[in-house]
Design a protein around this motif. Structure first.
Motif, PDB file in Angstrom:
ATOM      1  N   VAL A  41       0.875  -1.396  -0.453  1.00 35.63           N
ATOM      2  CA  VAL A  41       0.385  -0.055   0.000  1.00 35.63           C
ATOM      3  C   VAL A  41       1.229   1.873  -0.021  1.00 35.63           C
ATOM      4  CG1 VAL A  41      -2.164   1.019   1.305  1.00 35.63           C
ATOM      5  CG2 VAL A  41      -1.881  -1.802   1.514  1.00 35.63           C
ATOM      6  N   ALA A  42       2.165   0.938   0.403  1.00 36.90           N
ATOM      7  CA  ALA A  42       3.035   2.819   0.318  1.00 36.90           C
ATOM      8  C   ALA A  42       3.438   2.595  -0.814  1.00 36.90           C
ATOM      9  CB  ALA A  42       4.136   2.314   1.496  1.00 36.90           C
ATOM     10  N   VAL A  43       3.875   1.548  -1.587  1.00 38.39           N
ATOM     11  CA  VAL A  43       4.337   2.023  -2.603  1.00 38.39           C
ATOM     12  C   VAL A  43       3.256   2.161  -3.676  1.00 38.39           C
ATOM     13  CG1 VAL A  43       4.666   0.440  -4.782  1.00 38.39           C
ATOM     14  CG2 VAL A  43       6.003   0.229  -2.523  1.00 38.39           C
ATOM     15  N   LEU A  44       2.077   2.011  -3.514  1.00 37.21           N
ATOM     16  CA  LEU A  44       0.987   2.541  -4.566  1.00 37.21           C
ATOM     17  C   LEU A  44       0.855   3.783  -3.872  1.00 37.21           C
ATOM     18  CD1 LEU A  44      -2.189  -0.112  -3.921  1.00 37.21           C
ATOM     19  CD2 LEU A  44      -0.481  -0.090  -6.142  1.00 37.21           C
ATOM     20  N   ALA A  45       0.873   4.091  -2.587  1.00 38.89           N
ATOM     21  CA  ALA A  45       1.396   5.402  -2.710  1.00 38.89           C
ATOM     22  C   ALA A  45       2.051   6.899  -2.956  1.00 38.89           C
ATOM     23  CB  ALA A  45       0.702   5.801  -0.646  1.00 38.89           C
ATOM     24  N   GLY A  46       3.520   6.062  -2.653  1.00 30.97           N
ATOM     25  CA  GLY A  46       3.861   6.787  -4.057  1.00 30.97           C
ATOM     26  C   GLY A  46       5.458   5.904  -3.143  1.00 30.97           C
ATOM     27  N   ALA A  47       5.695   5.769  -2.466  1.00 30.61           N
ATOM     28  CA  ALA A  47       7.167   5.580  -1.475  1.00 30.61           C
ATOM     29  C   ALA A  47       7.594   4.997  -2.525  1.00 30.61           C
ATOM     30  CB  ALA A  47       6.448   4.140  -0.404  1.00 30.61           C
ATOM     31  N   HIS A  55       8.609   5.609   6.818  1.00 30.60           N
ATOM     32  CA  HIS A  55       8.451   6.986   7.367  1.00 30.60           C
ATOM     33  C   HIS A  55       6.684   6.397   7.415  1.00 30.60           C
ATOM     34  CE1 HIS A  55       8.226  11.209   7.855  1.00 30.60           C
ATOM     35  NE2 HIS A  55       7.586  11.144   5.951  1.00 30.60           N
ATOM     36  N   TRP A  56       6.134   6.252   5.712  1.00 29.09           N
ATOM     37  CA  TRP A  56       4.918   6.226   5.299  1.00 29.09           C
ATOM     38  C   TRP A  56       3.809   5.025   6.884  1.00 29.09           C
ATOM     39  CZ3 TRP A  56       0.927   2.225   4.542  1.00 29.09           C
ATOM     40  CH2 TRP A  56      -0.012   3.069   4.214  1.00 29.09           C
ATOM     41  N   ALA A  57       4.433   4.460   7.157  1.00 29.91           N
ATOM     42  CA  ALA A  57       3.903   3.509   8.022  1.00 29.91           C
ATOM     43  C   ALA A  57       3.503   4.431   9.543  1.00 29.91           C
ATOM     44  CB  ALA A  57       4.638   2.344   8.144  1.00 29.91           C
ATOM     45  N   ALA A  58       5.159   5.208   9.368  1.00 33.54           N
ATOM     46  CA  ALA A  58       4.826   5.579  10.923  1.00 33.54           C
ATOM     47  C   ALA A  58       3.514   6.578  10.808  1.00 33.54           C
ATOM     48  CB  ALA A  58       6.042   6.462  11.638  1.00 33.54           C
ATOM     49  N   PRO A  71       1.311  -6.773  16.356  1.00 34.67           N
ATOM     50  CA  PRO A  71       1.919  -6.730  18.214  1.00 34.67           C
ATOM     51  C   PRO A  71       3.122  -5.855  18.583  1.00 34.67           C
ATOM     52  CG  PRO A  71       2.102  -8.463  17.112  1.00 34.67           C
ATOM     53  CD  PRO A  71       1.763  -7.859  16.038  1.00 34.67           C
ATOM     54  N   HIS A  72       3.765  -5.393  18.212  1.00 35.13           N
ATOM     55  CA  HIS A  72       4.582  -4.943  18.626  1.00 35.13           C
ATOM     56  C   HIS A  72       5.082  -3.897  17.705  1.00 35.13           C
ATOM     57  CE1 HIS A  72       6.390  -8.083  20.599  1.00 35.13           C
ATOM     58  NE2 HIS A  72       5.904  -8.402  19.630  1.00 35.13           N
ATOM     59  N   GLY A  73       3.606  -2.796  16.406  1.00 34.74           N
ATOM     60  CA  GLY A  73       3.751  -1.049  16.086  1.00 34.74           C
ATOM     61  C   GLY A  73       4.100  -1.832  14.961  1.00 34.74           C
ATOM     62  N   VAL A  74       4.440  -0.561  14.119  1.00 33.85           N
ATOM     63  CA  VAL A  74       4.534  -0.599  12.696  1.00 33.85           C
ATOM     64  C   VAL A  74       6.250  -1.194  12.360  1.00 33.85           C
ATOM     65  CG1 VAL A  74       2.964   1.068  11.711  1.00 33.85           C
ATOM     66  CG2 VAL A  74       5.312   1.470  12.465  1.00 33.85           C
ATOM     67  N   PRO A  75       6.602  -2.013  11.757  1.00 35.67           N
ATOM     68  CA  PRO A  75       7.951  -2.234  11.838  1.00 35.67           C
ATOM     69  C   PRO A  75       8.841  -1.136  11.490  1.00 35.67           C
ATOM     70  CG  PRO A  75       7.184  -3.920   9.976  1.00 35.67           C
ATOM     71  CD  PRO A  75       5.887  -2.684  10.591  1.00 35.67           C
ATOM     72  N   CYS A  76      10.361  -0.903  11.835  1.00 35.94           N
ATOM     73  CA  CYS A  76      11.740  -0.044  11.030  1.00 35.94           C
ATOM     74  C   CYS A  76      11.624   0.082  10.007  1.00 35.94           C
ATOM     75  CB  CYS A  76      11.915  -0.197  12.276  1.00 35.94           C
ATOM     76  SG  CYS A  76      13.521  -1.272  12.432  1.00 35.94           S
ATOM     77  N   LYS A  77      12.468   0.649   9.179  1.00 35.56           N
ATOM     78  CA  LYS A  77      12.885   0.199   7.271  1.00 35.56           C
ATOM     79  C   LYS A  77      13.950  -1.541   7.847  1.00 35.56           C
ATOM     80  CE  LYS A  77      17.420   3.234   8.185  1.00 35.56           C
ATOM     81  NZ  LYS A  77      18.175   4.739   8.255  1.00 35.56           N
TER      82      LYS A  77
END
Length: 326
Positions: A41-47, A55-58, A71-77
């Motif tokens: 979804v992030a790539v579809l949004a332009g990532a 960055h988009w996920a955060a 369960p542990h939040g969004v992943p890091c890069k």
């Protein structure tokens, strides 16, 4: 064309549940399906990479956590990078194609079109080259379903000339059975025509000079029937007229049965018919308006003024070109 529809992320996750997780047990902090869907979804949004995806996920963490198991939040890069590097492209493409097929079935039910037109064409992705790394631009071949308003599949190539080998691969990836495939002149090859027939669909191939013998044979047959005004032939005709950019254009489309003795007909499993477009362009040169004449009179004496031609003064339509083409 099918109406746009919002889809839930849970629907997307369902199509990637069976994707094999190649990470070690200690690195499975984030569910694979959630990571893949967020990246998609992030790539579809332009990532454009793991950093931009993270960055988009955060920014969308509250929304993503409400619809995806995190369960542990969004992943890091680095988490996104490890998952994307571990994925096997062929496996991901297969599951992605299954999701696209589900969207296609829904679009078919919505539009009532069971025999769509599938336009296959290659494009070069702008600014995808990397001169420092010695990488050229990325070329991709896409199958676009016109009535559904969606792309059904895509195959990447490093050279535009490799489109010929990419098209059969794309036809094996995409379910085109029952459709009508259109391809430009580069795709007018024996192997591609055979692949289209094997896929269970009809084709419309543009014919140009790259198929010299067949191209000339079609021109000779067309001109002979043209001089006879297609007497005794079953000819389909459609005509369209349009006006723009100071000219009027009339396009006449003809379709008639291909002769049995057409060279290469058996090798290409056809063609069964020949289509031709005839363009008649008429230009209108209108006399200058009063304001334009006044403006011209105020110019420097060194500026030459042309007197309008007779056709310009009368505003008559003048035929500029009339020629058939295949």
């Amino acid at each position: 064309m099918a109406e746009p529809r919002r889809f839930g992320l849970d629907e997307v996750v369902a199509h990637f549940q069976e994707l094999e997780d190649l990470r070690s047990e200690v690195n499975r902090k984030h569910p694979l399906g959630s990571v893949v869907v967020i990246a998609l979804v992030a790539v579809l949004a332009g990532a454009s990479g793991p950093t931009m995806i993270a960055h988009w996920a955060a920014l969308k963490e509250d929304l993503l956590a409400s619809v995806l198991p995190l369960p542990h939040g969004v992943p890091c890069k680095d988490g996104f990078r490890r998952v994307l590097m571990a994925l096997r492209p062929e496996a991901f493409q297969a599951y992605f194609a299954a999701w696209v097929r589900a969207l296609r079935d829904e679009a078919a039910a919505q539009t009532g079109v069971e025999r769509p037109t599938l336009a296959i064409d290659g494009k070069t992705l702008r600014r995808s080259h990397d001169r420092k790394s010695g990488l050229g631009a990325l070329h991709s071949v896409t199958a676009w379903a016109s009535e559904y308003g969606m792309s059904l599949g895509q195959v990447a190539r490093d050279e535009k000339s490799n489109e010929i080998t990419a098209i059969p691969e794309l036809l094996r990836l995409v379910d085109v059975a029952g459709g009508v495939v259109t391809i430009d002149a580069m795709g007018c090859q024996k192997e591609i025509a055979g692949a289209v027939a094997a896929a269970g669909c009809d084709d419309v191939l543009a014919l140009k000079g790259n198929q010299g013998t067949l191209h000339q044979a079609v021109i000779d047959h067309l001109m002979s029937r043209w001089e006879a005004d297609f007497e005794g032939d079953a000819v389909g005709r459609r005509q369209f007229e349009g006006t723009g950019h100071g000219r009027r254009e009339t396009r006449t489309y003809l379709q008639f049965e291909a002769p049995d003795d057409l060279p290469g007909r058996e090798a290409r499993r056809g063609p069964r018919s020949i289509g031709v477009a005839i363009s008649e362009v008429a230009e209108a040169v209108r006399p200058p308006t009063r304001s334009a004449t006044t403006s011209a009179a105020c110019r420097s004496s060194r500026t030459r003024r042309r007197s309008p031609t007779r056709s310009a003064r009368t505003g008559a339509w003048r035929t500029a070109a009339t020629r058939p083409w295949t």
